[in-house]
Design a protein around this motif. Structure first.
Motif, short mmCIF file in Angstrom:
data_model
loop_
_atom_site.label_atom_id
_atom_site.label_comp_id
_atom_site.label_asym_id
_atom_site.label_seq_id
_atom_site.Cartn_x
_atom_site.Cartn_y
_atom_site.Cartn_z
N LEU A 38 -14.20 38.92 0.24
CA LEU A 38 -14.53 40.00 -0.69
C LEU A 38 -13.80 39.89 -2.02
CD1 LEU A 38 -16.44 42.46 -0.53
CD2 LEU A 38 -14.45 43.85 0.05
N PRO A 39 -12.47 39.70 -2.05
CA PRO A 39 -11.78 39.56 -3.34
C PRO A 39 -12.24 38.35 -4.14
CG PRO A 39 -10.20 39.98 -1.57
CD PRO A 39 -11.51 39.67 -0.92
N LEU A 79 -21.98 42.32 1.31
CA LEU A 79 -20.80 42.08 2.16
C LEU A 79 -19.93 43.33 2.24
CD1 LEU A 79 -19.02 40.19 3.79
CD2 LEU A 79 -18.01 39.37 1.66
N PHE A 80 -19.77 44.03 1.11
CA PHE A 80 -18.98 45.25 1.12
C PHE A 80 -19.62 46.30 2.03
CE2 PHE A 80 -17.71 49.37 -0.89
CZ PHE A 80 -16.37 49.31 -0.56
N GLY A 81 -20.96 46.42 1.95
CA GLY A 81 -21.68 47.34 2.84
C GLY A 81 -21.52 46.94 4.29
N TYR A 82 -21.52 45.64 4.55
CA TYR A 82 -21.34 45.14 5.91
C TYR A 82 -19.96 45.52 6.46
CZ TYR A 82 -20.65 41.78 9.71
OH TYR A 82 -20.38 41.20 10.93
N LEU A 83 -18.96 45.51 5.60
CA LEU A 83 -17.59 45.80 6.04
C LEU A 83 -17.28 47.29 6.13
CD1 LEU A 83 -15.72 43.07 3.94
CD2 LEU A 83 -16.16 43.03 6.40
N GLY A 116 -26.27 46.04 3.72
CA GLY A 116 -25.13 45.44 4.39
C GLY A 116 -24.69 46.23 5.61
N TRP A 117 -24.68 47.56 5.46
CA TRP A 117 -24.30 48.44 6.58
C TRP A 117 -25.30 48.31 7.73
CZ3 TRP A 117 -26.75 52.81 8.70
CH2 TRP A 117 -25.96 53.59 9.55
N SER A 118 -26.59 48.19 7.41
CA SER A 118 -27.62 48.05 8.44
C SER A 118 -27.47 46.73 9.19
CB SER A 118 -29.02 48.12 7.80
OG SER A 118 -29.20 49.34 7.13
N VAL A 119 -27.13 45.66 8.46
CA VAL A 119 -26.91 44.36 9.10
C VAL A 119 -25.75 44.45 10.09
CG1 VAL A 119 -26.18 41.97 8.70
CG2 VAL A 119 -27.88 43.02 7.20
N ARG A 120 -24.70 45.17 9.68
CA ARG A 120 -23.54 45.35 10.57
C ARG A 120 -23.96 46.06 11.86
NH1 ARG A 120 -17.96 45.82 9.80
NH2 ARG A 120 -16.96 46.31 11.79
N ASN A 166 -9.43 53.34 2.25
CA ASN A 166 -10.82 52.85 2.23
C ASN A 166 -11.82 53.99 2.12
OD1 ASN A 166 -9.80 50.30 2.48
ND2 ASN A 166 -10.40 50.01 4.61
N SER A 167 -11.60 55.05 2.87
CA SER A 167 -12.52 56.18 2.88
C SER A 167 -12.66 56.79 1.50
CB SER A 167 -12.06 57.25 3.87
OG SER A 167 -12.13 56.77 5.19
#
Length: 417
Positions: free
Chosen positions: A59-60, A291-295, A38-42, A363-364
């Motif tokens: 997400l929720p 999705l979470f990784g994307y965000l 997800g992070w890579s897609v972002r 978040n962090s």
């Protein structure tokens, strides 16, 4: 554009499926790969300057549906008989005691360093106290059956107890005797609702002859959960009771009224329902973590301001878990390492009302704790020496020829005596 979205969506889910297939071999939790995916897609969308809408409101929703399906999947796998009562007791204590202990440890730390109220501190602490069944259950497929069963019971109960405690504190501004009385009344109501709904859903599962029959059942389960949540009822208890009931029909045959459902025929439908639930749970879980990784923002992962807090939280989690396993007389390896935080941590964190949130519980901190606990589990499972289950050992013995076959027979005869 439509075809591009379809191709991207299918490709991401197929990659997620490959991660799920290989996780048993690599012993790397698939959630780590999904977050990276997800992070890579972002990063790719930023690189090619592709504008996309804000996906955070989804997400929720995905998390809630995922939680329902994952708890249902886990409860359908559990056996409910006298031989399991000891394991269930240990799992219940293993889920409850660490939540209480960690909640107070983290709450006192928040209160000491930030001078927040004890109630707000506990509310912000609970998300870090709950084991994520969404990560734990898929990660222990290769463990021996008794360890795997313990993790399934423990993580499912941890989700339920964590949500119960969180809602109890979040919806009661002042904790009094009447608060406990009302909570007990809510438990009674959800028990009655669960009993009636389970009978009704079992009847539909057995009687519907239309070619589409399992999707309506899942939709009804989600609907009952959502309506129960509106009235602040502990809805996950319904999911657990429903899954345990239809997954253990053979154990319920002694009740006369169960025979009206024709358990033999219903068992066939339950098997099909279980398969659909497993696949649906995989699908929603994969979409959620991608999705979470994307965000995820890179700055949130490498935030040094919260890293010391994250490290302290993780150390406390595994220290308390070691004590809990010792008291329960359970093996430290590999169970010590199976205490990931994930989907339920995110859901509870997002449910904290803004006036009650603590600034450095952000978040962090959540992302770093999730990643660190997943990495600890990965290292623990990778370094664990997998032992063959007894059935596999017996099959190996049988494959070694007539002499081994005779030894195997003698062993079984002595065990029967």
């Amino acid at each position: 554009m439509t075809i591009t979205i379809v191709i991207t969506f299918c490709t991401l889910l197929l990659i997620a499926y490959v991660f799920d297939l290989t996780s048993a071999k690599t012993k790397v939790p698939s959630v780590i790969f999904l977050l990276l995916l997800g992070w890579s897609v972002r990063k790719l969308t930023v690189l090619i300057d592709l504008p996309l809408p804000d996906f955070s409101p989804f997400l929720p929703v995905l998390g809630t549906i995922g939680l329902i399906l994952i708890v249902l999947e886990g409860s359908l796998e559990l056996e409910l008989n006298k031989s399991k009562f000891g394991l269930i007791g240990k799992s219940f204590l293993g889920a409850l005691l660490p939540i209480i202990a960690l909640a107070f440890i983290f709450a006192f730390a928040f209160r000491y360093f930030g001078d927040y109220s004890l109630r707000d501190s506990i509310v912000n602490a609970i998300p870090f106290c709950v084991i994520s069944s969404a990560i734990a259950i898929p990660s222990v497929r290769n463990l021996q059956s008794h360890n795997k069963e313990f993790v399934i019971y423990e993580s499912s109960l941890s989700d339920i107890l964590g949500v119960l405690l969180f809602n109890f504190l979040a919806f009661n501004e002042v904790i009094t005797a009447s608060s406990f009385g009302y909570f007990a009344f809510q438990l009674l109501i959800i028990a009655v609702v669960s009993f009636i709904a389970t009978i009704g859903l079992s009847f539909l599962l057995n009687k519907i002859e239309h070619h589409v029959k399992f999707v309506p059942i899942i939709l009804l389960v989600v609907l009952i959960y959502a309506v129960s949540e509106i009235y602040h009822l502990p809805a996950l208890i319904f999911i657990l009771i429903f899954g345990l009931a239809i997954g253990n029909l053979d154990e319920l045959k002694k009740f006369e009224w169960i025979k009206r459902f024709k358990p033999e025929d219903l068992n066939t439908e339950v098997t099909k329902f279980k398969e659909l639930t497993t696949e649906a749970a995989f699908l929603i879980r994969a979409i959620f973590f991608i999705l979470f990784g994307y965000l995820i923002e890179t700055i949130e992962v490498i935030n040094t301001d919260t890293f010391i807090w994250s490290l302290g939280v993780v150390i406390c989690i595994f220290a308390v878990r070691a004590i809990q396993l010792k008291l329960s007389k359970l093996p430290l390896r590999p169970l010590l390492f199976v205490a990931p935080r994930g989907l339920i941590t995110i859901l509870l964190f997002l449910s904290i009302a803004p006036p009650k949130s603590i600034p450095f519980v952000n978040n962090s901190l959540v992302i770093q704790v999730i990643i660190l606990t997943a990495l600890v589990m990965m290292i623990g499972l990778m370094t664990n020496k997998t032992q063959k289950p007894e059935l596999e050992k017996n099959q190996d013995t049988l494959s070694q020829g007539p002499q081994s076959l005779e030894i195997f027979k003698n062993k079984n005869s002595s065990q029967k005596v």
